[in-house]
Design a protein around this motif. Sequence first.
Motif, PDB file in Angstrom:
ATOM      1  N   ALA A 190       1.235   1.072  -4.830  1.00 40.55           N
ATOM      2  CA  ALA A 190      -0.258   1.158  -4.130  1.00 40.55           C
ATOM      3  C   ALA A 190      -0.542   2.219  -3.352  1.00 40.55           C
ATOM      4  CB  ALA A 190      -0.380  -0.180  -3.296  1.00 40.55           C
ATOM      5  N   LEU A 191       0.592   2.878  -2.858  1.00 41.93           N
ATOM      6  CA  LEU A 191       0.507   4.045  -1.834  1.00 41.93           C
ATOM      7  C   LEU A 191      -0.047   5.333  -2.825  1.00 41.93           C
ATOM      8  CD1 LEU A 191       3.095   3.785   0.657  1.00 41.93           C
ATOM      9  CD2 LEU A 191       0.672   2.860   0.551  1.00 41.93           C
ATOM     10  N   GLY A 192       0.185   5.236  -3.981  1.00 43.02           N
ATOM     11  CA  GLY A 192       0.193   6.578  -5.054  1.00 43.02           C
ATOM     12  C   GLY A 192      -1.350   6.867  -5.098  1.00 43.02           C
ATOM     13  N   PRO A 193      -1.395   7.709  -5.977  1.00 42.12           N
ATOM     14  CA  PRO A 193      -2.894   8.318  -6.186  1.00 42.12           C
ATOM     15  C   PRO A 193      -3.485   7.685  -7.339  1.00 42.12           C
ATOM     16  CG  PRO A 193      -1.051   9.786  -7.125  1.00 42.12           C
ATOM     17  CD  PRO A 193      -0.265   8.597  -6.409  1.00 42.12           C
ATOM     18  N   THR A 194      -2.925   6.972  -8.259  1.00 38.30           N
ATOM     19  CA  THR A 194      -3.493   6.351  -9.048  1.00 38.30           C
ATOM     20  C   THR A 194      -4.564   5.111  -8.776  1.00 38.30           C
ATOM     21  OG1 THR A 194      -1.702   5.211  -9.948  1.00 38.30           O
ATOM     22  CG2 THR A 194      -2.339   6.935 -11.147  1.00 38.30           C
ATOM     23  N   SER A 195      -3.940   4.216  -7.583  1.00 40.25           N
ATOM     24  CA  SER A 195      -4.840   3.337  -7.098  1.00 40.25           C
ATOM     25  C   SER A 195      -5.815   3.973  -6.254  1.00 40.25           C
ATOM     26  CB  SER A 195      -3.903   2.431  -6.084  1.00 40.25           C
ATOM     27  OG  SER A 195      -3.384   2.971  -5.097  1.00 40.25           O
ATOM     28  N   CYS A 196      -7.096   3.210  -6.357  1.00 35.35           N
ATOM     29  CA  CYS A 196      -8.216   3.525  -5.586  1.00 35.35           C
ATOM     30  C   CYS A 196      -8.299   2.648  -4.179  1.00 35.35           C
ATOM     31  CB  CYS A 196      -9.495   3.569  -6.119  1.00 35.35           C
ATOM     32  SG  CYS A 196      -9.400   3.637  -7.847  1.00 35.35           S
ATOM     33  N   LEU A 197      -7.098   2.172  -3.588  1.00 35.77           N
ATOM     34  CA  LEU A 197      -7.329   1.116  -2.312  1.00 35.77           C
ATOM     35  C   LEU A 197      -7.821   1.989  -1.322  1.00 35.77           C
ATOM     36  CD1 LEU A 197      -3.865  -0.499  -2.758  1.00 35.77           C
ATOM     37  CD2 LEU A 197      -6.083  -1.545  -3.273  1.00 35.77           C
ATOM     38  N   PRO A 198      -8.536   1.262  -0.610  1.00 31.47           N
ATOM     39  CA  PRO A 198      -9.131   2.038   0.693  1.00 31.47           C
ATOM     40  C   PRO A 198      -7.976   2.306   1.489  1.00 31.47           C
ATOM     41  CG  PRO A 198      -9.532  -0.374   1.025  1.00 31.47           C
ATOM     42  CD  PRO A 198      -8.850  -0.172  -0.621  1.00 31.47           C
ATOM     43  N   LYS A 199      -8.226   3.257   2.434  1.00 32.35           N
ATOM     44  CA  LYS A 199      -7.132   4.023   3.293  1.00 32.35           C
ATOM     45  C   LYS A 199      -6.580   3.171   4.201  1.00 32.35           C
ATOM     46  CE  LYS A 199      -7.803   8.934   2.589  1.00 32.35           C
ATOM     47  NZ  LYS A 199      -8.001  10.388   3.144  1.00 32.35           N
ATOM     48  N   ASP A 200      -7.403   2.104   4.813  1.00 36.45           N
ATOM     49  CA  ASP A 200      -6.752   1.388   5.748  1.00 36.45           C
ATOM     50  C   ASP A 200      -5.826   0.356   5.055  1.00 36.45           C
ATOM     51  OD1 ASP A 200      -9.096   0.435   4.580  1.00 36.45           O
ATOM     52  OD2 ASP A 200      -9.682  -0.997   6.236  1.00 36.45           O
ATOM     53  N   HIS A 201      -6.189  -0.015   4.130  1.00 37.63           N
ATOM     54  CA  HIS A 201      -5.294  -0.959   3.282  1.00 37.63           C
ATOM     55  C   HIS A 201      -3.803  -0.354   2.891  1.00 37.63           C
ATOM     56  CE1 HIS A 201      -4.757  -4.167  -0.242  1.00 37.63           C
ATOM     57  NE2 HIS A 201      -3.877  -4.198   0.714  1.00 37.63           N
ATOM     58  N   GLN A 202      -4.141   0.939   2.619  1.00 40.05           N
ATOM     59  CA  GLN A 202      -2.698   1.470   2.306  1.00 40.05           C
ATOM     60  C   GLN A 202      -1.942   1.730   3.520  1.00 40.05           C
ATOM     61  OE1 GLN A 202      -4.134   5.257   0.232  1.00 40.05           O
ATOM     62  NE2 GLN A 202      -3.578   4.536  -1.581  1.00 40.05           N
ATOM     63  N   ALA A 203      -2.884   2.278   4.556  1.00 42.54           N
ATOM     64  CA  ALA A 203      -1.905   2.403   5.639  1.00 42.54           C
ATOM     65  C   ALA A 203      -1.051   0.783   6.151  1.00 42.54           C
ATOM     66  CB  ALA A 203      -2.813   2.698   7.060  1.00 42.54           C
ATOM     67  N   ALA A 204      -1.785  -0.203   5.815  1.00 39.60           N
ATOM     68  CA  ALA A 204      -1.221  -1.585   6.338  1.00 39.60           C
ATOM     69  C   ALA A 204      -0.145  -1.709   5.326  1.00 39.60           C
ATOM     70  CB  ALA A 204      -2.321  -2.567   5.928  1.00 39.60           C
ATOM     71  N   ILE A 205      -0.127  -1.157   4.142  1.00 36.93           N
ATOM     72  CA  ILE A 205       0.838  -1.490   3.112  1.00 36.93           C
ATOM     73  C   ILE A 205       2.041  -0.772   3.581  1.00 36.93           C
ATOM     74  CG2 ILE A 205       1.618  -1.165   0.878  1.00 36.93           C
ATOM     75  CD1 ILE A 205      -1.086  -1.627  -0.017  1.00 36.93           C
ATOM     76  N   TYR A 206       1.696   0.426   4.062  1.00 35.17           N
ATOM     77  CA  TYR A 206       2.848   1.324   4.668  1.00 35.17           C
ATOM     78  C   TYR A 206       3.647   0.825   5.706  1.00 35.17           C
ATOM     79  CZ  TYR A 206       5.499   5.477   6.275  1.00 35.17           C
ATOM     80  OH  TYR A 206       6.527   6.258   6.491  1.00 35.17           O
ATOM     81  N   THR A 207       2.566   0.129   6.618  1.00 29.69           N
ATOM     82  CA  THR A 207       3.258  -0.410   7.893  1.00 29.69           C
ATOM     83  C   THR A 207       4.286  -1.833   7.515  1.00 29.69           C
ATOM     84  OG1 THR A 207       1.099  -0.224   8.661  1.00 29.69           O
ATOM     85  CG2 THR A 207       2.719  -1.131   9.919  1.00 29.69           C
ATOM     86  N   ASN A 208       3.749  -2.177   6.162  1.00 29.45           N
ATOM     87  CA  ASN A 208       4.686  -3.391   5.762  1.00 29.45           C
ATOM     88  C   ASN A 208       6.027  -2.849   5.148  1.00 29.45           C
ATOM     89  OD1 ASN A 208       2.899  -5.608   6.701  1.00 29.45           O
ATOM     90  ND2 ASN A 208       2.010  -5.916   4.534  1.00 29.45           N
ATOM     91  N   ILE A 209       5.779  -1.967   4.586  1.00 23.57           N
ATOM     92  CA  ILE A 209       7.012  -1.299   4.112  1.00 23.57           C
ATOM     93  C   ILE A 209       8.175  -1.086   5.097  1.00 23.57           C
ATOM     94  CG2 ILE A 209       8.189   0.561   2.771  1.00 23.57           C
ATOM     95  CD1 ILE A 209       5.852   0.963   1.159  1.00 23.57           C
ATOM     96  N   SER A 210       7.537  -0.216   6.186  1.00 26.52           N
ATOM     97  CA  SER A 210       8.551   0.056   7.511  1.00 26.52           C
ATOM     98  C   SER A 210       8.753  -1.268   8.048  1.00 26.52           C
ATOM     99  CB  SER A 210       7.829   1.057   8.464  1.00 26.52           C
ATOM    100  OG  SER A 210       6.573   1.252   8.067  1.00 26.52           O
ATOM    101  N   ASN A 211       7.778  -2.318   8.152  1.00 24.22           N
ATOM    102  CA  ASN A 211       8.128  -3.500   8.911  1.00 24.22           C
ATOM    103  C   ASN A 211       9.262  -4.055   8.297  1.00 24.22           C
ATOM    104  OD1 ASN A 211       6.440  -3.526  10.704  1.00 24.22           O
ATOM    105  ND2 ASN A 211       5.025  -4.809   9.796  1.00 24.22           N
ATOM    106  N   ILE A 212       9.467  -4.185   6.849  1.00 25.98           N
ATOM    107  CA  ILE A 212      10.561  -4.889   6.162  1.00 25.98           C
ATOM    108  C   ILE A 212      11.794  -4.018   6.296  1.00 25.98           C
ATOM    109  CG2 ILE A 212      11.360  -5.373   3.854  1.00 25.98           C
ATOM    110  CD1 ILE A 212       8.559  -5.764   2.779  1.00 25.98           C
ATOM    111  N   LEU A 213      11.748  -2.686   6.550  1.00 24.29           N
ATOM    112  CA  LEU A 213      12.865  -1.978   6.355  1.00 24.29           C
ATOM    113  C   LEU A 213      13.417  -2.028   8.134  1.00 24.29           C
ATOM    114  CD1 LEU A 213      11.951   1.227   4.494  1.00 24.29           C
ATOM    115  CD2 LEU A 213      13.894  -0.484   3.867  1.00 24.29           C
TER     116      LEU A 213
END
Lengths: 138, 1110
Positions: free
Chosen positions: B514-537
């Motif tokens: 989802a963070l990659g260039p082929t998805s056209c997710l809005p930036k805030d959603h991407q940011a939320a996903i990134y936060t989730n990855i770091s949350n899990i880690l």
Amino acid sequence: MAVCVAVIGKDNSPKYIRCSDETAALQFHYKVHTSIDIIEEKLNTGNKMAADVRELFLGLLFSTEEHKIFGYATNTKIKFIVVLQSTNASLRDNEVRMIFRKLHSAYANAVCNPFYVPGDQIQSKGFDTAVMEIMGVS
Amino acid sequence: MSELPAELTAKPLALIGVTGLDTVNNAIHRLIWDAFSNNRRPDSAAVQFKILSNAHEFPTVKPKRNSYEWYIPKGILKRNWMNKYLNDIPSVVVIFYDLDWNDSMWNEKKIECASRVQSLRAAIEGRSTKIAVVLIQHGAPPQPGAEDAATTERATALCAACELPAKSLYVLPHGDHLLGYTLRLENAFYDLAQNFYHLEARIVKNHRDHLNKTTHQYLFVRHQFKMGFLNELKQDQHMAHKHYQLAYNNLLDIRMVDTNALEIKTVASFINYKLCRLMFNLNLPRDAISQFRAHTDRFKLKVGPKELMFEHHAWMSGQFSTFAELFDEAIRQGLPAVQTQHPGYYFQLAAQHATLRQTACRDLCKDVNEYPEPDPLAGQDKLEYYGQRPWRPGKLSAEPADMAREAAAIQALQHKEKTTVNHSMIIIGLLGHAISQFKTYRCPRMRRHLVVQMADEYYNSRDYGKALTLLMHMLWDYRGERWPGLLTDILTKALRAAYLSTSLQDYLTLALEALGPTSCLPKDHQAAIYTNISNILQKNIPNPEPHLPETTAALAMEKWNIIVNKSEPFVITIDANNMATFMEVKARFTQKTYTVRSNVTIEVFIRNLYHQSMEFSKVSVTVNSPGYSSEFAVSDIQDKPVIFQEKETKKFLCQFQARQQDVGNEIQISTVSLYLGSDSNRCLIMRFSALGGENNVLDRTYPEIQQIRGSVLEFDNMRPLVSAEIEQEESSIKILADSATPGLLGEWLPININLSTSEQVASARLSIVLVPDGGNDQSTELRLSTNTKQEAGPITVDIPMIEKDQAIHKIVYIRAHSIGNRNIIMKVDYSNIEEVTYSREITYNLPMVKPFDITTQFYTTLFEPISKGFVYEPFIMMPNIICSSPSPITIIGTCIELGDSMQREDEEVQESALSGITLCNGEAGSEAYCIIPKAGSEQPASTGVYTIQWRRTNSPTDLVTSSSVTLSPLWVEETPVGLVAKLPAHGSVRTPLCVSYYLRNYSDYMITLQLTMDASDAFMFAGQKQVEVCILPQGERKIEWVLRPLVAGSVALPMLTLAMPSGAYIYYNNCLLSTQISEDDHKVSRSRLGEMLERSLPSHIYIMPQSQSV
């Protein structure tokens, strides 16, 4: 008038897609995408029979209760797809052909731009205008 | 098809009732019944047999109506009617009766049979059901044609007693060929049945005249439907189609209001079903499809009461799925379908309507929580007409009935819809059908779209695990399609499903994509996903994805809590090859080949495509070689995390030493791994292939125009090089061999071998070996020196130590005795000062050619070429040396060793005329020897062996080679007579000169010869002109003339002729010849004497003019 106009590249990825109703864009994306199945089939059988004089207009690909989808493929395997409302019964085959002819020439103009790299998304004001005209939005 | 009643979908078969068969107790009856009812073949008549018990009650006949004037129908189709004709009212009743023509109790039995017929007739009073009697006879069947008067009479009597037409009496002889008889009976019954249904249809048709359009619209439909159905029973499909069509048209004429909507739609669906099925059967698929389309188009807007919207959608969905099944059935019967017209579309539409039904249900029934009392739906299954409401049966008026009752009923229906119907399962089932159809008709994209819809439905029904599985598969497919919009849609759905099903691995995989260039997710959603990855880690619970249902999200968060807080560390490896994530990786070897023990360098390029900076704890490269793989961390970071700024590209180096085991093998960069999160605790490994994935789609589609893009970035231009070869390192010793080339046959050719080294060599051993060429191995000799004899085997030279940059010089000699190429392998095994041994070898190629050719020529003493010699007659032998060596050779000396029968004319040893001569390529030298053969032979006599001593003119050494050649042999003939002329070298005019001819007899017999000296103009001579001489065996005779030349110049001598006088004997060629033998022998002898004269005597002599002064 058309509710969705799409240009599909030879790798079957979208080069341009515009819907009159942007909220339902995803549904149109799916519709246009699934109609590639039929285009491919038509192009394949077409090649077997008469490869030389090929009719670019592929006719009605698909019709649902609400929409009719028409297809057109250039010799370089660029596909145009136009989605019309099913209720719009007055539009005859010939008129659909005219729409595609307009679209083809607009496309040709757009890719003649020396700064356009083949395979990229089409970003052209002229092409936008032509598409808007086809969709009756202008 | 579940909604259609069984009597509608059943295939209508003419019903034939059977009585008088006791199948339980009578074996013969059982057999007959089996013959009728079992073993039904598909091509046999469309009939259905039914055993009627004696107590069977036929449905009562309704009283016939004379006028329909006051009759108001309460509904369209009665529920019981079709079933009545299918199962209760037989078209024919067959009475089986055991009776033989010659039965002893004929009369009694006749009466019993007649009474049976009568009682049946009473039971079916009012119906036109046919009656037939079958006599089961045990006697032999009568012969056809053999008409028995008694039989005919009894048959007539029986018919009369039963009041039956003669045609309705059948005889079934029970014996052989039972099946044949039953088949014929069956056809006869079938004819009767058809007749019955025809009559029934006619009766219904006759009602029509009494109907009027205003009040009897329902009846128009009902009657046409009945006629259609009866015709179907009659198996007249065309007529049935016609009537159903009329029924359908009549139905459309009825005004539809909310109260009758359900009934009309129900009946419409029945008639439509019948129509479509008939049309498919009649092979009119296009008509069926257009009928169906018209049907759905017409009814799709006739929604009925708004509160029961879901009923309409259920009905529509049922229409589509029923038609799809009919269509599918027709295809199974052999109807061809195409990509644009196949059952899949109808299943899809059915699913669509099922979805609408679900939505409508959700909207309308959400507030309905209890079922009304008393049950307004009671008695639903006992209604008289199809499609009517149980709470107001038979009410036709459009006026609102009891409002309270109506409301309660609607509530009951809504409650039922909400609680008993599993919408999702219906939708998923229909989608499943559609998917398999679209798969069959080659619509992969449509199929994928439907699978996504199916996943949506699983999601709706809270089966997140299944939804996730489907979506993960589809994600894989849609990646290849390169439609960013669709990919994003699926990715979003999959993320939600993964979150709710708390699938850690899938969630992380999807998040990375989802963070990659082929998805056209809005930036805030991407940011939320990134936060989730770091949350899990970091052992935190990931935040829920947007748009999740709250109740399930809360449940999922609890589960996440458990997963995240597990004590054991986890390492998750994600294969990033097949997805387009936010990091791009390329790697390459800096060279295509590496030598052993040198440093292999891998350049790794990593680009961050995410719009924020990323941090990785480690970057490593996995290198594969045959047999093992090993992972190397990149060298330029030391345990410091790598931080990539937004859109930044970084280059890393990875170095390791090439291993000796890999020599000759290829090593490959298999993966590049990025470690997200700290290594020890929990971490996420992204594995990339070094090729940079398939992200660069354009490279594949338009490779020819990629240079237009003109990207200057190092990353884009870099071509990955993922494999490299490991080679043995370059040897430090060099071997150089040199010699004059080509080598000449027979010479000792020195080959100079130079060893040079770039490092110090502790010890070395040079071995030189000749490559055997398969031919004669003795033809080539190889020695270290020309004098010492070398034992067989390779020549080895031990060299103790070579200093750096020191050269070692060795000479090896080669001598070849045949021409051709020689290959010499020179190999050095050496060890350096670290006692590591290496070896190096070269192959030296040396061609061998002949230095010269020797030919031999033979001449007479007068230098005329000869091809044979004569005993005691001297001739000249000239060996001719033609040089063919490319480099000049110098001849030191020659000598000849003559053959046994040869003798030199002068015995003194003379020095060779060719000594010291230098011959270049193509030049020739020759010398002459005067030879006298001493004996003749049958074979060519060996002339001798010629030996030449020579050397290369330019050779620095003075190695002399001696080559011996056998000279050409020569025929030597014996001759009995020899002649030698002795005359001065020249004479002078008018000065007498003395000429003496010596005649020698070589034979052991006395020879008598006649000499004749012809007169000549150039000479006057004194001597015997003609004389007969006798020569003793081995004797010699001298004859002299004095010549006085008359003219000057080269003057022909007077001709001397020799002849054998007749009567003389000579011994010639070892045989005694007599002149008396024949003229021929004489002639031979004469010609031989002539030849001898010619080669022995000079023909001319120089005569000088007389000196004036004398």
